[in-house]
Design an enzyme around this catalytic site. Sequence first.
Site, PDB file in Angstrom:
ATOM      1  N   CYS A  89      33.750  33.622  18.576  1.00 12.84           N
ATOM      2  CA  CYS A  89      34.935  32.941  18.031  1.00 12.84           C
ATOM      3  C   CYS A  89      35.572  33.849  16.976  1.00 12.84           C
ATOM      4  O   CYS A  89      35.206  35.023  16.861  1.00 12.84           O
ATOM      5  CB  CYS A  89      34.589  31.555  17.475  1.00 12.84           C
ATOM      6  SG  CYS A  89      33.508  31.578  16.032  1.00 12.84           S
TER       7      CYS A  89
ATOM      8  N   ASN B 119      32.835  33.341  13.388  1.00 13.93           N
ATOM      9  CA  ASN B 119      31.376  33.199  13.584  1.00 13.93           C
ATOM     10  C   ASN B 119      30.713  32.386  12.469  1.00 13.93           C
ATOM     11  O   ASN B 119      29.558  32.623  12.114  1.00 13.93           O
ATOM     12  CB  ASN B 119      30.693  34.579  13.732  1.00 13.93           C
ATOM     13  CG  ASN B 119      29.253  34.527  14.234  1.00 13.93           C
ATOM     14  OD1 ASN B 119      28.413  35.332  13.830  1.00 13.93           O
ATOM     15  ND2 ASN B 119      28.930  33.607  15.090  1.00 13.93           N
TER      16      ASN B 119
ATOM     17  N   CYS C 274      31.822  28.756  12.424  1.00  9.26           N
ATOM     18  CA  CYS C 274      31.979  27.364  12.896  1.00  9.26           C
ATOM     19  C   CYS C 274      31.641  27.229  14.380  1.00  9.26           C
ATOM     20  O   CYS C 274      30.536  26.798  14.733  1.00  9.26           O
ATOM     21  CB  CYS C 274      33.396  26.838  12.650  1.00  9.26           C
ATOM     22  SG  CYS C 274      33.896  26.824  10.924  1.00  9.26           S
ATOM     23  N   ARG C 275      32.583  27.586  15.265  1.00  8.01           N
ATOM     24  CA  ARG C 275      32.409  27.252  16.682  1.00  8.01           C
ATOM     25  C   ARG C 275      31.330  28.052  17.402  1.00  8.01           C
ATOM     26  O   ARG C 275      30.500  27.465  18.116  1.00  8.01           O
ATOM     27  CB  ARG C 275      33.740  27.427  17.425  1.00  8.01           C
ATOM     28  CG  ARG C 275      34.791  26.431  17.008  1.00  8.01           C
ATOM     29  CD  ARG C 275      36.160  26.870  17.438  1.00  8.01           C
ATOM     30  NE  ARG C 275      36.538  28.111  16.785  1.00  8.01           N
ATOM     31  CZ  ARG C 275      37.614  28.823  17.057  1.00  8.01           C
ATOM     32  NH1 ARG C 275      38.430  28.414  18.013  1.00  8.01           N
ATOM     33  NH2 ARG C 275      37.885  29.918  16.395  1.00  8.01           N
ATOM     34  N   SER C 276      31.327  29.384  17.264  1.00  7.79           N
ATOM     35  CA  SER C 276      30.349  30.141  18.059  1.00  7.79           C
ATOM     36  C   SER C 276      28.905  29.932  17.586  1.00  7.79           C
ATOM     37  O   SER C 276      28.005  29.870  18.429  1.00  7.79           O
ATOM     38  CB  SER C 276      30.720  31.629  18.177  1.00  7.79           C
ATOM     39  OG  SER C 276      30.734  32.272  16.932  1.00  7.79           O
TER      40      SER C 276
ATOM     41  N   ASP D 151      40.143  25.247  16.536  1.00  9.12           N
ATOM     42  CA  ASP D 151      39.318  25.727  15.430  1.00  9.12           C
ATOM     43  C   ASP D 151      39.180  24.656  14.348  1.00  9.12           C
ATOM     44  O   ASP D 151      40.152  24.307  13.670  1.00  9.12           O
ATOM     45  CB  ASP D 151      39.982  26.986  14.843  1.00  9.12           C
ATOM     46  CG  ASP D 151      39.024  27.744  13.954  1.00  9.12           C
ATOM     47  OD1 ASP D 151      38.052  27.126  13.462  1.00  9.12           O
ATOM     48  OD2 ASP D 151      39.244  28.949  13.755  1.00  9.12           O
TER      49      ASP D 151
HETATM   50  P1  4NP Z   1      35.393  29.918  13.586  1.00  9.91           P
HETATM   51  O1  4NP Z   1      36.311  29.345  12.390  1.00  9.91           O
HETATM   52  O2  4NP Z   1      36.231  30.978  14.279  1.00  9.91           O
HETATM   53  O3  4NP Z   1      35.158  28.731  14.469  1.00  9.91           O
HETATM   54  O4  4NP Z   1      34.145  30.447  12.929  1.00  9.91           O
HETATM   55  C1  4NP Z   1      36.907  30.149  11.404  1.00  9.91           C
HETATM   56  C2  4NP Z   1      36.224  30.463  10.257  1.00  9.91           C
HETATM   57  C3  4NP Z   1      36.823  31.228   9.262  1.00  9.91           C
HETATM   58  C4  4NP Z   1      38.112  31.675   9.445  1.00  9.91           C
HETATM   59  C5  4NP Z   1      38.802  31.379  10.603  1.00  9.91           C
HETATM   60  C6  4NP Z   1      38.200  30.627  11.585  1.00  9.91           C
HETATM   61  N1  4NP Z   1      38.760  32.434   8.438  1.00  9.91           N
HETATM   62  O5  4NP Z   1      39.955  32.743   8.577  1.00  9.91           O
HETATM   63  O6  4NP Z   1      38.113  32.807   7.461  1.00  9.91           O
END
Ligand code: 4NP
Length: 156
Positions: free
Chosen positions: A8, A11, A13-15, A121
Amino acid sequence: MKKVMFVCLGNICRSPMAEYIFREIVSERGGDFAVASSATSSEEAGNSVYPPAAAMLARHGIRCGDKRAAQFTRSNYHEYDLIVCMERRNISSLLRMLGSDPDGKICRLLDFTDSPRDIADPWYTRDFETAYEEITEGCEALYEALSQKEKEFTAK
Ligand code: 4NP
């Protein structure tokens, strides 16, 4: 052994949710898998799973231990059999990094279901419940698809 890498943006939240949900499915139903997760961005590298995502896993009895975010590397492409992204944008980012997908390993998690779509997300939507449900739906479908392939292979 099949090696599966979930990807994702951050890394955190989702993955990682996909990594630990898939590990849980494998530990309940069996199979020879190596499972990991990583980010297309370097933004969160070294950080723990985002607390609301870890809490959602914990509510379902799944622990994610001391998982730390890591950025996807070019060598990961060769090390893993399947690279499973959470949304189209992740696929575009990987293709920008790699140039191409010569082995056809890059795919999207919910493309294994009857309702192909991105996983929104939760970092932005704040809806960790929906993310958990959609990721579980995708991981179940992915597990079935890989187990089916394994059965066909051993039947030959
Ligand atoms: P993920 O979510 O892609 O599901 O881990 C996010 C976590 C942090 C950020 C973006 C998406 N960020 O911009 O810091």
